[in-house]
Design a protein around this motif. Structure first.
Motif, mmCIF file in Angstrom:
data_model
loop_
_atom_site.group_PDB
_atom_site.id
_atom_site.type_symbol
_atom_site.label_atom_id
_atom_site.label_comp_id
_atom_site.label_asym_id
_atom_site.label_seq_id
_atom_site.Cartn_x
_atom_site.Cartn_y
_atom_site.Cartn_z
ATOM 1 N N LYS A 1 1.838 -3.167 -5.095
ATOM 2 C CA LYS A 1 0.714 -2.754 -4.246
ATOM 3 C C LYS A 1 0.686 -1.241 -4.140
ATOM 4 O O LYS A 1 1.735 -0.598 -4.109
ATOM 5 N N VAL A 2 -0.499 -0.668 -4.004
ATOM 6 C CA VAL A 2 -0.635 0.779 -3.898
ATOM 7 C C VAL A 2 -0.102 1.253 -2.544
ATOM 8 O O VAL A 2 -0.576 0.833 -1.504
ATOM 9 N N ALA A 3 0.911 2.138 -2.609
ATOM 10 C CA ALA A 3 1.476 2.728 -1.394
ATOM 11 C C ALA A 3 1.087 4.200 -1.278
ATOM 12 O O ALA A 3 1.225 4.804 -0.221
ATOM 13 N N GLY A 4 0.608 4.778 -2.385
ATOM 14 C CA GLY A 4 0.209 6.172 -2.379
ATOM 15 C C GLY A 4 -0.467 6.533 -3.684
ATOM 16 O O GLY A 4 -0.491 5.727 -4.620
ATOM 17 N N TYR A 5 -1.007 7.727 -3.731
ATOM 18 C CA TYR A 5 -1.724 8.157 -4.932
ATOM 19 C C TYR A 5 -1.822 9.667 -4.929
ATOM 20 O O TYR A 5 -1.623 10.320 -3.890
ATOM 21 N N CYS A 6 -2.147 10.214 -6.073
ATOM 22 C CA CYS A 6 -2.484 11.627 -6.146
ATOM 23 C C CYS A 6 -3.540 11.835 -7.222
ATOM 24 O O CYS A 6 -3.611 11.092 -8.205
ATOM 25 N N PHE A 7 -4.377 12.825 -6.960
ATOM 26 C CA PHE A 7 -5.399 13.260 -7.902
ATOM 27 C C PHE A 7 -5.029 14.669 -8.336
ATOM 28 O O PHE A 7 -4.758 15.524 -7.489
ATOM 29 N N ASP B 1 0.164 5.744 2.152
ATOM 30 C CA ASP B 1 -0.314 4.828 3.181
ATOM 31 C C ASP B 1 0.461 5.102 4.477
ATOM 32 O O ASP B 1 1.695 5.139 4.459
ATOM 33 N N PRO B 2 -0.236 5.314 5.592
ATOM 34 C CA PRO B 2 0.470 5.574 6.854
ATOM 35 C C PRO B 2 1.544 4.521 7.178
ATOM 36 O O PRO B 2 2.574 4.858 7.765
ATOM 37 N N ALA B 3 1.335 3.277 6.757
ATOM 38 C CA ALA B 3 2.331 2.224 6.999
ATOM 39 C C ALA B 3 3.603 2.442 6.183
ATOM 40 O O ALA B 3 4.634 1.830 6.469
ATOM 41 N N CYS B 4 3.536 3.297 5.164
ATOM 42 C CA CYS B 4 4.678 3.540 4.280
ATOM 43 C C CYS B 4 5.243 4.953 4.416
ATOM 44 O O CYS B 4 6.162 5.331 3.678
ATOM 45 N N GLN B 5 4.709 5.742 5.339
ATOM 46 C CA GLN B 5 5.149 7.130 5.471
ATOM 47 C C GLN B 5 6.536 7.210 6.106
ATOM 48 O O GLN B 5 6.977 6.280 6.775
ATOM 49 N N GLY B 6 7.212 8.324 5.848
ATOM 50 C CA GLY B 6 8.522 8.552 6.431
ATOM 51 C C GLY B 6 9.658 7.883 5.687
ATOM 52 O O GLY B 6 10.788 7.828 6.184
ATOM 53 N N LYS B 7 9.384 7.387 4.472
ATOM 54 C CA LYS B 7 10.407 6.679 3.696
ATOM 55 C C LYS B 7 10.731 7.378 2.381
ATOM 56 O O LYS B 7 11.418 6.825 1.533
#
Length: 152
Positions: free
Chosen positions: A51-57, A73-79
């Motif tokens: 699942k997509v947890a983040g991305y960059c352009f 994703d804010p739900a995945c931040q701090g890890k």
């Protein structure tokens, strides 16, 4: 747990758009997120268990790379996922013989600034009043990462 950095693909875009709105006070327009990438684009997705947890352009023009947008994703931040995604972008640019990477970050985004600095980016300039903010405008800090010296 499986973590992979892969080229951003059309099937990622619904999640990217959801994360963009959740992670940024002033998100990009949906049309920019869904726009067909051009030949200079280097867009990546961070997949966590598929699942997509983040991305960059980003983009690469004549040896000069620019990180245009990055989010987790804010739900995945701090890890540590933002760090892994940024390192993946740096590695991708190095593999494409980029000489340096440029980015801009909001002056108020201290977490991102500290991450960029920890990975070797240096602040070289400031654009006053560049970004829209809750109370008017806010400065952008311009940072650069010299790839050719680190490959050295």
């Amino acid at each position: 747990m499986t973590l992979k950095i892969v080229p951003l693909a059309p099937h990622h875009l619904d999640d990217v758009w959801r994360i963009e709105q959740a992670a940024h006070a002033f998100p990009w327009a949906e049309s920019l997120i869904r726009k067909e990438p051009n030949r200079i684009a280097v867009n990546l997705a961070l997949e966590l268990n598929g699942k997509v947890a983040g991305y960059c352009f980003g983009q690469l023009v004549a040896g000069e790379a620019t990180l245009l947008n990055i989010a987790v994703d804010p739900a995945c931040q701090g890890k540590g996922y933002g760090k892994q995604l940024l390192e993946g972008f740096i590695d991708e640019m190095a593999s494409r013989d980029a000489e340096e990477i440029w980015l801009e970050v909001r002056a108020s985004n201290t977490r991102a600034f500290q991450l960029y600095e920890a990975l070797g980016f240096n602040e070289i300039n400031r654009r006053e009043g560049y970004y829209p903010a809750e109370n008017g405008r806010e400065d952008a800090l311009i940072m650069t990462y010299p790839l050719m010296l680190s490959a050295g």
